[in-house]
Scaffold this motif. Structure first.
Motif, mmCIF file in Angstrom:
data_model
loop_
_atom_site.group_PDB
_atom_site.id
_atom_site.type_symbol
_atom_site.label_atom_id
_atom_site.label_comp_id
_atom_site.label_asym_id
_atom_site.label_seq_id
_atom_site.Cartn_x
_atom_site.Cartn_y
_atom_site.Cartn_z
ATOM 1 N N LYS A 152 5.079 10.230 2.287
ATOM 2 C CA LYS A 152 4.612 9.138 1.786
ATOM 3 C C LYS A 152 3.697 8.102 2.497
ATOM 4 O O LYS A 152 3.851 7.948 3.699
ATOM 5 C CB LYS A 152 5.719 8.026 1.054
ATOM 6 N N THR A 186 12.538 2.572 4.409
ATOM 7 C CA THR A 186 12.252 3.408 3.800
ATOM 8 C C THR A 186 10.887 4.159 4.431
ATOM 9 O O THR A 186 10.529 5.236 4.393
ATOM 10 C CB THR A 186 11.730 2.896 2.447
ATOM 11 N N VAL A 246 13.290 10.393 -3.377
ATOM 12 C CA VAL A 246 11.653 10.091 -2.899
ATOM 13 C C VAL A 246 10.952 10.903 -4.364
ATOM 14 O O VAL A 246 11.053 12.057 -4.493
ATOM 15 C CB VAL A 246 11.426 10.766 -1.703
ATOM 16 N N ASN A 297 6.592 3.666 -2.897
ATOM 17 C CA ASN A 297 7.785 3.391 -2.726
ATOM 18 C C ASN A 297 8.130 1.971 -3.727
ATOM 19 O O ASN A 297 7.048 1.600 -4.408
ATOM 20 C CB ASN A 297 8.364 2.848 -1.455
ATOM 21 N N GLN A 298 9.592 1.690 -3.485
ATOM 22 C CA GLN A 298 9.740 0.537 -4.790
ATOM 23 C C GLN A 298 9.635 -0.855 -3.839
ATOM 24 O O GLN A 298 9.296 -1.106 -2.760
ATOM 25 C CB GLN A 298 11.136 1.018 -5.212
ATOM 26 N N THR A 301 10.936 5.551 -5.529
ATOM 27 C CA THR A 301 11.430 6.020 -4.239
ATOM 28 C C THR A 301 12.377 5.098 -3.489
ATOM 29 O O THR A 301 11.788 3.966 -3.195
ATOM 30 C CB THR A 301 10.121 6.342 -3.405
ATOM 31 N N THR A 306 10.520 8.174 5.187
ATOM 32 C CA THR A 306 9.201 9.154 4.501
ATOM 33 C C THR A 306 8.085 9.249 5.497
ATOM 34 O O THR A 306 7.056 9.815 5.033
ATOM 35 C CB THR A 306 8.733 8.094 3.397
#
Length: 956
Positions: free
Chosen positions: A752, A741, A701, A718-719, A689, A745
């Motif tokens: 997320k 992020t 995503v 997420n990353q 993501t 999201t």
């Protein structure tokens, strides 16, 4: 009924239809709170989520189903067992003395067992019941209890058979007194054994099946009168639940619904299915199919993670409450049999012509004929012409591209979601709508005119490049299609409560996890605390904030056999200090940190040049980031071995590794996931993501995870900081952008939870540590529900077997109790006056979150305004788990257990008194209700969890 289904009323000879009194069938009121039953004899994999809507489920044990491997606290699983007949396919058939087999039932290819044989009861227990009990079955459905009528021709012979059957039942209950027994008929022996029986089933009250003629039948009123006469003493004298199993064609749902209604009106438990019991039938309640079958034409030996279906479609489908099963249309057999009972639809993402177009063509047409919704994305994978085009309501578009290819019509609600449609004259599918369907995108060039996307009576299609536009020069992509609404309409999805693992008790989940890379790296700045290694610098951060964190090490990096042998004892000491913090959960990041998983396992090929160790840029020559002298890759050593090694060398008392955090490209094959399951740990990582303001696309995503051969890989929400720091080349403060992020999201949809995810090497640089502190400070100012990675992973896994069902006006949600949230439409909320298992609700950015108190909830939905005006208190939000919840019209109480200082909001309580641990406390008025806070979000590190008892009293 057997594995191939035995509708006994018509399957046995007419001699079984004994004299029947001419009594009229009278309507009866269904007793309150009768248990529900389902009968499913289909092959594995069993549709657990759908079937767990029922209280009791009978399955064919030869399907391979293992009841010990499912967590369904509200459903028990009963094994089918034929008492009166046996087929040669049963593994114990050859052990039965031939003298015991006295006749045959040619309609089913079975032989009738002499129940009076002295050794039969012990044989039945030893060869049939014992193995099933050992497999985890604690209940049995006894079939063919009246098959003795085929061989007993006199009253004396019948009495001997009945006495033998009683001895069989007695033997079973003597060996297993706790066993649940359900009979199929067995009317003749019930007077003697009813005290051991939990329920009785019979077949064909209204709709039957004639096995010999292969026909569905209407049951004659005289037969129905006789059956109801047998039912009366079962209900009135023995107080037994009675189940009526009827049969309707697969494609006639209305027949099943109406038949179930008629059965229920007689006061019986209904179950209506196909004659083979190969699908999930209609009963009370009615499960909603929540799976999608995704067919793709992905390249051979490439990870499923990078397929278009996983990368793009799975995320909106997950958001809509759907789970996915994946098949490669060129490699896997297409499933036969009924699909509509478990699949909300079939989606085909095809990029090229399939290998066997005729086979796929016929399969698709069978699904459409059976009422299964079908969606094509990319291409049709085969020519759309002739009878196939006619069946789809399409026709080939004549002509060629002559000049520019122009958009002449684009549906404003479903096309142009992130970028407008951009025609490519080199890539198009020339088909036109027929009389039916709704064009979403029409293009024209000269005399050529075609519909590139449409909604159809059978589903819909979106041809390339109008689903996702690849922007190769930027290494990005954008949705042209509005995927949420298109999928909702094309699949004709029902509005339903959506299991949502992003949230609990109204608040967005927060977690944090650390990959072990760089644990041996030294701090590169003058650290005021005197830290030498990255882990020492991060230790202070973990201790300062007190938030739950799942931290890992790479065992080979800190082992005496690895490249850091000289400092390994000191590294392990730091690891033990980190793991000893009460807000830290232990994880493994493998033994040597494999980089391209498909390649190193020999299961496939790498899809990128993932050959450099993270945080260092050092190139690997063997696919492993940590070079342990003399070591050759071994999958068990990487996973189960590293878990055991970390536990042995670094675990403080009372702690063990709970999670395996995947390394490298995280494109792990099923064999690696299986190793994690066998090691007894949860797993997470992968998914990528990457959404930010400079790449604000849903295409970046990732979904919740991916199922591979029955093993589920949970993706990280997420990353990590590498993505925000140009693969750790700088700027090292770039991790601050993860806040973008988190924002993207959360709005316009909460897709997320929050995951502050980074590596151990973040502790080496002042800029990266400053960025980490910035992120944590921002997050702690938000209303969050902190959890460990293991908690989140269990919630995601629980979505895979969460049952969503209707029971009249009520929704019924069931699962293992890890997932506690369902999301409903923004204008609806539960009616708390008659809800069960619901603590409250809270409107969110994209819907209303309903808070479950455990593993089952039952509620009606009413307009949000009406629900909010109810004159009773409810829980609007809480930052911990709710247990022991109780509600009356004027009071509620619960236990709140949180990893941080407990906080909760009570709505509908303006005149209520709130006690925490027996003390009255005052709350702060907020738009959601009264907020009660017992401290700052962090906790002293001497405390692991905080649990408080809350009482809300609204009596005047």
């Amino acid at each position: 009924m057997s594995r191939v289904a035995r509708p006994l009323v018509l399957a046995l000879s007419s001699a079984l239809l004994l004299a029947r009194p001419a009594s009229a069938v009278t309507s009866a009121v269904k007793p309150a709170a009768q248990p529900s039953y389902a009968f499913y004899y289909g092959a594995a994999p069993i549709p657990v989520a759908e079937l767990s809507a029922f209280d009791h489920v009978v399955v064919e044990p030869d399907s391979g189903f293992d009841p010990s491997q499912v967590d369904t606290p509200h459903t028990d699983w009963l094994a089918y067992a034929s008492v009166g007949e046996v087929t040669p396919q049963r593994d114990f058939f050859s052990a039965i003395p031939k003298a015991w087999l006295k006749g045959d039932n040619s309609a089913w290819g079975s032989q009738v067992v002499d129940q009076s044989a002295p050794g039969w009861p012990a044989f039945f227990v030893e060869h049939v019941i014992d193995p099933l009990w050992q497999r985890g079955f604690r209940g049995f459905f006894f079939d063919t209890l009246d098959s003795f009528q085929l061989i007993a021709k006199t009253d004396a012979e019948r009495q001997r058979q009945i006495a033998g059957l009683v001895r069989v039942i007695d033997a079973v209950k003597t060996r297993y007194p706790q066993a649940r027994l359900v009979f199929n008929r067995g009317f003749e022996i019930l007077p003697q054994v009813h005290q051991w029986v939990d329920a009785v089933a019979f077949e064909s009250l209204y709709k039957g099946w004639d096995q010999g003629k292969q026909l569905f039948t209407e049951v004659p009123p005289s037969d129905r009168d006789w059956l109801m006469a047998q039912v009366q003493p079962l209900r009135d004298s023995y107080k037994l639940p009675v189940i009526a199993i009827d049969y309707c064609p697969d494609t006639d749902r209305q027949c099943a619904l109406e038949t179930a209604r008629r059965i229920s009106a007689q006061g019986l438990i209904p179950y209506v299915s196909d004659p083979g019991l190969q699908r999930v039938g209609i009963g009370e309640p009615q499960p909603i199919p929540t799976r999608i079958l995704m067919l793709q034409d992905s390249p051979n030996r490439v990870s499923l993670n990078v397929s278009d279906g996983v990368r793009y479609l799975a995320t909106p489908l997950n958001y809509l409450g759907l789970r996915l099963d994946y098949l490669n249309v060129n490699q896997d057999p297409l499933p036969e049999g009924p699909l509509a009972d478990r699949y909300a639809g079939v989606v085909l993402w095809l990029n090229d012509r399939v290998d066997q177009p005729e086979q796929l063509r016929q399969w698709v047409l069978r699904q459409i004929a059976a009422g299964v919704r079908v969606v094509f994305i990319g291409t049709f994978g085969m020519p759309v012409a002739g009878p196939f085009a006619q069946a789809l309501g399409l026709q080939p578009a004549a002509g060629e591209v002559d000049g520019p290819l122009r958009v002449t019509h684009a549906d404003a609600t479903l096309m142009g979601y992130e970028v407008p449609p951009t025609p490519d004259p080199r890539d198009y599918t020339p088909v036109r709508l027929g009389a039916q369907g709704r064009s979403l995108l029409r293009l024209q060039s000269g005399d050529l005119e075609f519909d590139a996307a449409a909604l159809m009576p059978w589903g819909g299609y979106v041809m390339r490049p109008f689903a996702v536009l690849a922007m190769d020069d930027m290494s990005q992509a954008r949705w042209v299609l509005q995927p949420f609404e298109f999928l909702r309409q094309a699949l004709n999805l029902r509005d339903m409560p959506v299991p949502d693992p992003t949230t609990e008790n109204g608040l967005r989940l927060f977690m944090s996890h650390i990959d072990g890379d760089g644990f041996a790296s030294k701090v590169e700045f003058q650290d005021a605390g005197g830290a030498t290694y990255s882990g020492e610098a991060l230790y202070r951060v973990l201790k300062q904030y007190g938030l739950p964190v799942t931290a890992s090490v790479i065992e080979g990096e800190v082992s005496d056999q690895g490249p850091n042998a000289a400092i390994a004892p000191r590294l392990r000491e730091i690891a033990r200090q980190i793991f000893a913090l009460p807000n830290v959960e232990m994880a493994s990041h493998t033994y040597t940190h494999p980089l391209p998983w498909m390649q190193v396992t020999g299961e496939g090929v790498a899809t990128n040049d993932y050959d450099r160790a993270e945080g260092t840029g050092v190139q690997s020559t063997n696919g492993l980031a940590i070079n342990v002298p003399g070591y050759r890759f071994n999958l068990e050593r990487e996973i189960g071995g590293s878990v055991a090694g970390i536990n042995r060398l670094m675990a403080p008392a009372g702690k063990q590794v709970k999670v395996l955090l995947w390394s490298g490209d995280c494109q792990v094959p099923a064999v690696a996931l299986k190793q994690a399951y066998q090691a007894g740990v949860l797993n997470m990582n992968g998914g990528d993501t990457l959404i930010t303001r400079s790449n604000p696309s849903l295409t970046d995503v990732a979904p919740q995870g991916v199922m591979k051969d029955g093993y589920y890989q949970v993706f990280a929400p997420n990353q990590n900081e590498e993505i925000y720091t140009a693969l750790w080349q700088g700027p090292y403060y770039g991790f601050r952008r993860v806040l973008e992020t988190f924002e993207l999201t959360e709005h316009p949809r909460r897709i997320k939870p929050i995951d502050v995810y980074y590596h151990m090497f973040t502790g080496t640089k002042e800029a990266s540590l400053t960025a980490l502190n910035t992120v944590l400070q921002s997050v702690t100012r938000q209303p969050i529900h902190p959890v460990f990675v293991s908690d989140y992973a269990r919630k995601v896994l629980d979505t895979q077997q969460t049952s969503v069902a209707r029971d009249g006006d009520f929704w019924v949600i069931r699962n293992a109790g890890w997932l506690r949230t369902v999301r409903v439409a923004p204008d609806l909320a539960p009616d708390l006056s008659d809800a069960r298992g619901v603590a409250g609700f809270l409107p969110g950015p994209d819907g209303v979150y309903v808070h479950m108190t455990g593993s089952e909830a039952r509620f009606r939905l009413i307009p949000l305004g009406r629900a909010a005006a109810q004159n009773l208190p409810w829980l609007a939000s809480a930052n911990g788990r709710i247990d022991a919840f109780q509600r009356t019209p004027e009071r509620l109480s619960f236990e709140l257990t949180s990893y941080v200082a407990p906080r909760f909001t009570i709505a509908g309580a303006s005149a209520c008194r709130v006690r925490v641990a027996g003390k009255v406390i005052a709350g702060e008025k907020t738009p959601e209700g009264r907020l009660f806070s017992l401290g700052p979000i962090g906790v002293p590190v001497s405390v692991n969890q905080q649990s408080v008892h809350v009482d809300v009293d609204c009596r005047a």
